[in-house]
Design a protein around this motif. Sequence first.
Motif, short mmCIF file in Angstrom:
data_model
loop_
_atom_site.label_atom_id
_atom_site.label_comp_id
_atom_site.label_asym_id
_atom_site.label_seq_id
_atom_site.Cartn_x
_atom_site.Cartn_y
_atom_site.Cartn_z
N LEU A 1 0.81 -1.24 0.12
CA LEU A 1 0.06 -0.04 -0.04
C LEU A 1 0.84 1.12 -0.14
O LEU A 1 1.77 1.30 0.76
CB LEU A 1 -0.91 -0.04 1.21
N GLU A 2 0.47 2.22 -0.70
CA GLU A 2 0.98 3.58 -0.50
C GLU A 2 -0.20 4.50 0.12
O GLU A 2 -1.45 4.40 -0.38
CB GLU A 2 1.25 4.28 -1.93
N THR A 3 0.08 5.32 1.10
CA THR A 3 -0.80 5.85 1.86
C THR A 3 -0.42 7.44 2.16
O THR A 3 0.52 7.91 1.81
CB THR A 3 -0.92 5.35 3.27
N THR A 4 -1.29 8.54 2.65
CA THR A 4 -1.35 9.48 2.98
C THR A 4 -0.35 9.88 4.18
O THR A 4 0.08 10.75 4.29
CB THR A 4 -2.63 10.11 3.11
N GLY A 5 -0.07 8.87 4.81
CA GLY A 5 0.73 8.88 6.08
C GLY A 5 0.93 7.50 6.66
O GLY A 5 0.46 6.40 5.91
N ILE A 6 1.30 7.80 8.07
CA ILE A 6 1.33 6.11 8.62
C ILE A 6 0.29 5.99 9.81
O ILE A 6 0.65 5.28 10.65
CB ILE A 6 2.86 6.07 9.26
N ILE B 1 -8.67 12.82 1.33
CA ILE B 1 -8.23 13.73 2.31
C ILE B 1 -7.03 14.18 1.78
O ILE B 1 -6.37 13.63 0.64
CB ILE B 1 -7.96 13.06 3.62
N PRO B 2 -6.58 15.24 2.06
CA PRO B 2 -5.18 15.97 1.60
C PRO B 2 -3.92 15.20 1.80
O PRO B 2 -4.04 14.17 2.68
CB PRO B 2 -4.92 17.28 2.53
N ILE B 3 -3.19 15.01 0.62
CA ILE B 3 -2.01 14.29 0.82
C ILE B 3 -0.64 15.17 0.91
O ILE B 3 -0.43 16.16 0.44
CB ILE B 3 -1.62 13.69 -0.82
N PRO B 4 -0.23 14.96 2.11
CA PRO B 4 0.95 15.67 2.48
C PRO B 4 2.24 15.63 1.66
O PRO B 4 2.44 14.66 1.06
CB PRO B 4 1.47 15.13 3.89
N ALA B 5 2.85 16.90 1.59
CA ALA B 5 4.09 16.93 0.83
C ALA B 5 4.93 15.96 0.98
O ALA B 5 5.83 15.39 0.11
CB ALA B 5 4.54 18.30 0.43
N GLU B 6 5.37 15.77 2.16
CA GLU B 6 6.46 14.85 2.54
C GLU B 6 6.17 13.34 1.92
O GLU B 6 7.02 12.69 1.79
CB GLU B 6 6.59 14.88 4.26
N THR B 7 4.80 13.01 2.06
CA THR B 7 4.56 11.71 1.73
C THR B 7 4.32 11.51 -0.08
O THR B 7 4.85 10.58 -0.68
CB THR B 7 3.24 11.03 2.19
#
Length: 267
Positions: free
Chosen positions: A14-19, A51-57
């Motif tokens: 999986l790739e996700t918006t965060g952990i 939901i928003p995707i953070p730039a760091e991810t």
Amino acid sequence: MKLNLRNPLCFFDLETTGINITQDRIIEIAVIKLMPNGEAIHKSNVLNPGIPIPAETSAIHGLREEDVKDKPTFKEVAKDYARFFDGADLAGFNILKFDVPMLVEEFLRNDIEFDYHRKKIIDAQKIFHLMEKRTLAAAYRFYVNKEIENSHTAEADTQATMEVLLAQVERYEGQEVTDGLNRKIGEIKNDIETLHKITSTGMVDLAGRMIFNQKGEEIFNFGKHKNKVVTEVFKIEPPYYEWMMNGDFPLDTKRKLTEIKLRGFRK
């Protein structure tokens, strides 16, 4: 070689918006369903997480909000993937700690029961760590190509550690070092300050209950306030400081906590 399978085995990632399992969402899912006869069936989707995707991810997996705005949501594909996983066991890398919990959370969020207890789960990372030991003896064998004599005596272990560090610097000097999010954190150099920054930067307290974020702010690294700025937590929930000070936390953690609190009062 061919795996001996009784049931299909679904390798997935999986790739996700965060952990954060409860708050983050899946952006991409890829599955290879290995059948007992050796056939491999591929299935994958890029998804709109809603939901928003953070730039760091985005910097890690390359998927930005403009890339997913017209993609289906997990809800739209959930039943299809549940059928694809049905009757199959699971495999992946680090899936026990992250991918399986995240996948189950997404299924439950969409009212789909995913009974992982009835599936066999194979985590290649666990096998890697079990077979390639992360001990001083293993490091000494790998870097110095010798066995420690009188292992687990302080003198022998100290000597071995010194030899390992010298061999590491010699082997890796000039190589870039990245963290778990593939961010560059430095370069191996024959320089103590540089080595200190690579191995110790990010720690606030020795127990790791608090760490520094990318902005250099102290954040909690556990519990209900994980990833929240410590000073902000004290503002919205002042009793949290007293709870930690009266709790079973190391004295070093309490000392650092008090330093942060007092610094906040001085501002």
